[in-house]
Design an enzyme around this catalytic site. Sequence first.
Site, short mmCIF file in Angstrom:
data_model
loop_
_atom_site.label_atom_id
_atom_site.label_comp_id
_atom_site.label_asym_id
_atom_site.label_seq_id
_atom_site.Cartn_x
_atom_site.Cartn_y
_atom_site.Cartn_z
N LEU A 1 0.81 -1.17 -0.16
CA LEU A 1 0.11 -0.07 -0.02
C LEU A 1 0.87 1.32 -0.08
O LEU A 1 0.67 2.12 0.80
CB LEU A 1 -0.91 -0.10 1.22
CG LEU A 1 -2.06 -1.08 1.25
CD1 LEU A 1 -3.02 -0.90 2.57
CD2 LEU A 1 -2.81 -0.75 -0.03
N ALA B 1 2.14 4.12 -2.44
CA ALA B 1 1.97 4.73 -3.64
C ALA B 1 3.21 5.25 -4.28
O ALA B 1 4.21 5.39 -3.62
CB ALA B 1 1.30 6.09 -3.24
N CYS C 1 7.71 -9.87 -12.94
CA CYS C 1 6.71 -10.91 -12.44
C CYS C 1 5.13 -10.03 -12.85
O CYS C 1 4.54 -10.57 -13.49
CB CYS C 1 6.70 -11.25 -11.05
SG CYS C 1 8.09 -12.20 -10.65
#
Length: 436
Positions: free
Chosen positions: A253, A255, A263
């Site tokens: 989480l 930003a 991947c």
Amino acid sequence: MKIAMVGSGYVGLVSGACFADFGHDVVCIDKDPSKIERLNNNIMPIYEPGLAELVSGNVKAGRLSFTTNLAEGIEGAQAIFIAVGTPSRRGDGHADLSYVYAVAQEVGENLKTPAVIVTKSTVPVGTGDEVERIIAETGTKVQFGVASNPEFLREGAAIGDFKRPDRIVVGVEDEWAKGVMNEVYRPLFINKAPILFTSRRSSEMIKYAANAFLAVKITFINEIADLCEKVGGNVQDVARGIGMDNRIGSKFLHAGPGYGGSCFPKDTLALLKTAEDYDSPTRIVEAVVKVNDSRKRAMGRKVVDALGGPTEARGKTAALLGLTFKPNTDDMRDAPSIAIAQTLMDAGVHVVAYDPEGMEAAAPLMPEVKMVGGAFEAVTGADVAVVVTEWDAFRAIDLERLKGALNTPVLIDLRNVFDPADARAKGFEYSSIGRP
């Protein structure tokens, strides 16, 4: 037990070295003779903290060796891992399984003792079935099984992830293969690492579902960051507030300029193609791929705006601090810096860059970008400094010196490394992601 690792790239080399460190006898096999020669001289083909020392120690102990000869390498191995690349196939975005299938063919033709063939590469659902068919059609009379054992290694922390995993996922279809895989991972039982046995197809699906979900979290918080900028919120506070909910969790989480690497980009795309093939659309993942692609160029436009807009930016210079998709790696695959640099150059901005480990890999991907030997060399005379990758070396950089080296004191922090109040107190025109 003896383990053969076919493929000595990121996954194969880290996995092979760690298995050897557990006490297994490991042979890493690769078709590239120059790579094998470098490995035999303890020259790593990738940058990963601690890997050179781990490889060197196990080679000296006689538990780890390298070869280009697959037939010799797999001889006597009870587990043969396939850890070759599965890049996005040109034209349609499907995972290119040609390397996986070529290994399966060669293994079948050279198998002399019973072994479990394990797909460590990230592969679409059903690949294990095809590997089994290919080996069977070679006419081998030797007992074999096929298992799926996806990797969950974070670049920059791969050794720790392998030795202290959140979970070990193994997909098998028979008890004999399950027993072999139990023996492979027995050294980890002391750490009480949870091992989850599933069907092969479930195991293959777990890998794609995990990466897609993490890509969703990253993209979600990036869009929330954009909204925070509009309404005056602070995305770091928002992330903490929602991350404290155990149902959500705080990881992924943060930003930033969008996800990249080996991947997430190819795995989300491969999942979309699998969903299309089975007529089961994954609309959320589809939106994530589109949003992430557009975000990278949006970050370039953010820098152009900080330079005064398209007209004023032309002819100015931007210094990019960091190029790799994340710190502690030299991986440039789908790194946001590529799109950011191209957007800037399309706007007529000159781009100078420095990265502690990634410039050799970056140079052929962005030949018009001037690579230099240090952060202060990059920003000297530039009109804006842009933090693209949050290397530790940038976190404590001397802001006073940074300001003095710049032509104009403009700092764009795409990783929220610095405290806004501190940066502005130092006299910077400072902009970050999702913060007022």
